[in-house]
Structure formats: structure tokens, C-alpha cells
Design a protein around this motif. Sequence first.
Motif, PDB file in Angstrom:
ATOM      1  N   GLY A   1       0.774  -1.236   0.000  1.00 56.75           N
ATOM      2  CA  GLY A   1       0.000   0.000   0.000  1.00 56.75           C
ATOM      3  C   GLY A   1       0.803   1.283   0.000  1.00 56.75           C
ATOM      4  N   TYR A   2       2.089   1.198  -0.341  1.00 54.30           N
ATOM      5  CA  TYR A   2       2.934   2.389  -0.389  1.00 54.30           C
ATOM      6  C   TYR A   2       3.044   2.932  -1.809  1.00 54.30           C
ATOM      7  N   ASN A   3       3.268   4.232  -1.908  1.00 58.18           N
ATOM      8  CA  ASN A   3       3.631   4.899  -3.151  1.00 58.18           C
ATOM      9  C   ASN A   3       5.123   5.207  -3.109  1.00 58.18           C
ATOM     10  N   ILE A   4       5.695   5.524  -4.259  1.00 59.51           N
ATOM     11  CA  ILE A   4       7.114   5.866  -4.310  1.00 59.51           C
ATOM     12  C   ILE A   4       7.309   7.299  -4.779  1.00 59.51           C
ATOM     13  N   VAL A   5       8.216   7.987  -4.111  1.00 54.90           N
ATOM     14  CA  VAL A   5       8.712   9.297  -4.533  1.00 54.90           C
ATOM     15  C   VAL A   5      10.159   9.056  -4.960  1.00 54.90           C
ATOM     16  N   TYR A   6      10.486   9.405  -6.191  1.00 55.23           N
ATOM     17  CA  TYR A   6      11.840   9.115  -6.664  1.00 55.23           C
ATOM     18  C   TYR A   6      12.255  10.143  -7.709  1.00 55.23           C
ATOM     19  N   GLY A   7      13.410   9.927  -8.325  1.00 52.95           N
ATOM     20  CA  GLY A   7      14.011  10.933  -9.191  1.00 52.95           C
ATOM     21  C   GLY A   7      13.392  11.152 -10.550  1.00 52.95           C
ATOM     22  N   GLY A   8      12.404  10.345 -10.941  1.00 53.58           N
ATOM     23  CA  GLY A   8      11.638  10.637 -12.148  1.00 53.58           C
ATOM     24  C   GLY A   8      12.208  10.136 -13.459  1.00 53.58           C
ATOM     25  N   SER A   9      13.225   9.261 -13.424  1.00 57.92           N
ATOM     26  CA  SER A   9      13.828   8.798 -14.671  1.00 57.92           C
ATOM     27  C   SER A   9      13.472   7.347 -14.972  1.00 57.92           C
ATOM     28  N   THR A  10      13.926   6.876 -16.135  1.00 59.05           N
ATOM     29  CA  THR A  10      13.757   5.476 -16.530  1.00 59.05           C
ATOM     30  C   THR A  10      15.080   4.727 -16.404  1.00 59.05           C
ATOM     31  N   LEU A  11      15.980   5.225 -15.589  1.00 60.17           N
ATOM     32  CA  LEU A  11      17.334   4.681 -15.526  1.00 60.17           C
ATOM     33  C   LEU A  11      17.579   3.841 -14.277  1.00 60.17           C
ATOM     34  N   GLY A  12      18.386   2.826 -14.444  1.00 56.89           N
ATOM     35  CA  GLY A  12      18.983   2.084 -13.350  1.00 56.89           C
ATOM     36  C   GLY A  12      18.042   1.513 -12.315  1.00 56.89           C
ATOM     37  N   MET A  13      18.530   1.465 -11.088  1.00 48.63           N
ATOM     38  CA  MET A  13      17.763   0.942  -9.970  1.00 48.63           C
ATOM     39  C   MET A  13      16.550   1.811  -9.671  1.00 48.63           C
ATOM     40  N   MET A  14      16.665   3.101  -9.998  1.00 48.32           N
ATOM     41  CA  MET A  14      15.560   4.022  -9.740  1.00 48.32           C
ATOM     42  C   MET A  14      14.283   3.529 -10.427  1.00 48.32           C
ATOM     43  N   TRP A  15      14.400   3.269 -11.736  1.00 48.70           N
ATOM     44  CA  TRP A  15      13.223   2.852 -12.492  1.00 48.70           C
ATOM     45  C   TRP A  15      12.877   1.392 -12.233  1.00 48.70           C
ATOM     46  N   ALA A  16      13.888   0.571 -11.959  1.00 43.89           N
ATOM     47  CA  ALA A  16      13.618  -0.830 -11.628  1.00 43.89           C
ATOM     48  C   ALA A  16      12.668  -0.912 -10.438  1.00 43.89           C
ATOM     49  N   CYS A  17      12.876  -0.049  -9.456  1.00 45.98           N
ATOM     50  CA  CYS A  17      12.028  -0.014  -8.268  1.00 45.98           C
ATOM     51  C   CYS A  17      10.689   0.649  -8.565  1.00 45.98           C
ATOM     52  N   ALA A  18      10.727   1.833  -9.174  1.00 48.35           N
ATOM     53  CA  ALA A  18       9.502   2.616  -9.397  1.00 48.35           C
ATOM     54  C   ALA A  18       8.503   1.876 -10.284  1.00 48.35           C
ATOM     55  N   SER A  19       8.977   1.236 -11.337  1.00 48.90           N
ATOM     56  CA  SER A  19       8.065   0.547 -12.244  1.00 48.90           C
ATOM     57  C   SER A  19       7.360  -0.615 -11.561  1.00 48.90           C
ATOM     58  N   GLU A  20       8.053  -1.278 -10.640  1.00 45.75           N
ATOM     59  CA  GLU A  20       7.434  -2.374  -9.896  1.00 45.75           C
ATOM     60  C   GLU A  20       6.397  -1.865  -8.899  1.00 45.75           C
ATOM     61  N   VAL A  21       6.659  -0.721  -8.299  1.00 40.78           N
ATOM     62  CA  VAL A  21       5.652  -0.121  -7.413  1.00 40.78           C
ATOM     63  C   VAL A  21       4.363   0.089  -8.196  1.00 40.78           C
ATOM     64  N   GLN A  22       4.501   0.680  -9.370  1.00 40.86           N
ATOM     65  CA  GLN A  22       3.333   0.986 -10.203  1.00 40.86           C
ATOM     66  C   GLN A  22       2.589  -0.279 -10.631  1.00 40.86           C
ATOM     67  N   GLN A  23       3.341  -1.312 -11.005  1.00 38.10           N
ATOM     68  CA  GLN A  23       2.726  -2.558 -11.456  1.00 38.10           C
ATOM     69  C   GLN A  23       2.046  -3.317 -10.319  1.00 38.10           C
ATOM     70  N   ASN A  24       2.372  -2.930  -9.086  1.00 41.89           N
ATOM     71  CA  ASN A  24       1.797  -3.612  -7.929  1.00 41.89           C
ATOM     72  C   ASN A  24       0.851  -2.720  -7.130  1.00 41.89           C
TER      73      ASN A  24
END
Length: 195
Positions: free
Chosen positions: A34-57
Motif C-alpha cells: 500500500g505504499y507509493n514511491i517518490v523518486y528521481g523521475g527517470s527510466t534509468l537504473g535501480m531508480m526505475w527498476a524499483c519505481a516501475s514495480e511499485v506501479q505494477q503492484n
Amino acid sequence: MLKNICVFASSSNYLEEIYYQDAKELGQLLGQNGYNIVYGGSTLGMMWACASEVQQNGGKVYGVMPKRLVDMGCRTDNCDEFYLAEGMRDRKAKMDEISEGVIALAGGFGTLEELSEMIVQKQLGYNKKPIVILNTNGFYDKLFEFFEVIIEENFANKISRDLYYIAKTPQDAIDYLNNYTEPQNQMDKFTIYNR
């Protein structure tokens, strides 16, 4: 109540796979819990690896990026909300403003700077947010040794160890967030006169 979690992480696409695996697992768990993510806004590296999974879940993705990086083409259009910052300092301030907790994954100088600032903010009583450091592959072991040097040589209070939590796995990080309670009398606890 914790809802928006700020995640600091590497933007490199050239790391060992274990780092991306932990970033993805953390993102899955954040979304599923039930958490959202605040992050750097890119499609790069670990940043997007994490953010995209948050969105898909099931979680929302809030991106914050300075104009210079947007102009360089680093921005993703996949954020639920996107905030344009003037510079890196404004970016950190906005990420801090819209989040209730912090997780630092493995990263470079930018991640180290962001993590250090959040620890100092908490030390001085500007926030009571949980600060979690996910120590994938022992990445931060040397940093933790240096933290101990800082504390043992009295550059920081011994109780400063309570400012952050070292997580061994993504599940460990989530369990800490799920059970977090805000500390009381933060400024009194960390005064430089109380050793």
C-alpha cells in the motif's frame, strides 16, 4: 501514517544484476503493502527498476526531476505525478516535502548526499521519518564502518545509531516501515551535549 516513501538509488544501467533484483523486489513489496514511491523521475537504473514495480503492484509513482536533467531527456512519462524542480536542492526539498519515509538503495555520490542530508535533518529534529538503508550485497559495509568511526570518536552522538535502520533484505525494509513508530523528543535525544 506512512504512505509515500522516498527511494534514493543509482541511475546506472551497468551494475551487477543483484542490485536490480533487490530494487525490483522492494518495488513489488512497496506496492503490495500500500505504499507509493517518490523518486528521481527517470527510466534509468535501480531508480526505475524499483519505481516501475511499485506501479505494477498498485502503488503510485511521484517523480521529481530538475530542469537540467529533463532537458537531457532523462524524464519518464510514466509517473502518476511529476514535479519539475529548478535544481538539485529544490528536488531534494520537494522529495522530502511529499514523502513520509526514506529508503536508500545502493547508489553513487548523489544517493550518498541525499541519504546524509536526511540523516542530519532527522538528527536536528526537522523530521521523524523512518530512514532505511538497504544493504544489498554488503554495498554499504564500509560506510557503516565509517559511521562507527564518526560515533566512536565523538563527532556524533552514540544514540545517532537510532537515526537510521540497516535492512538486509527488501522484506526487512518493508517490515521496518510497517512497524515504525515516530521517536519522541527528537531534538533532546540528539543534542551534541548529550553523549
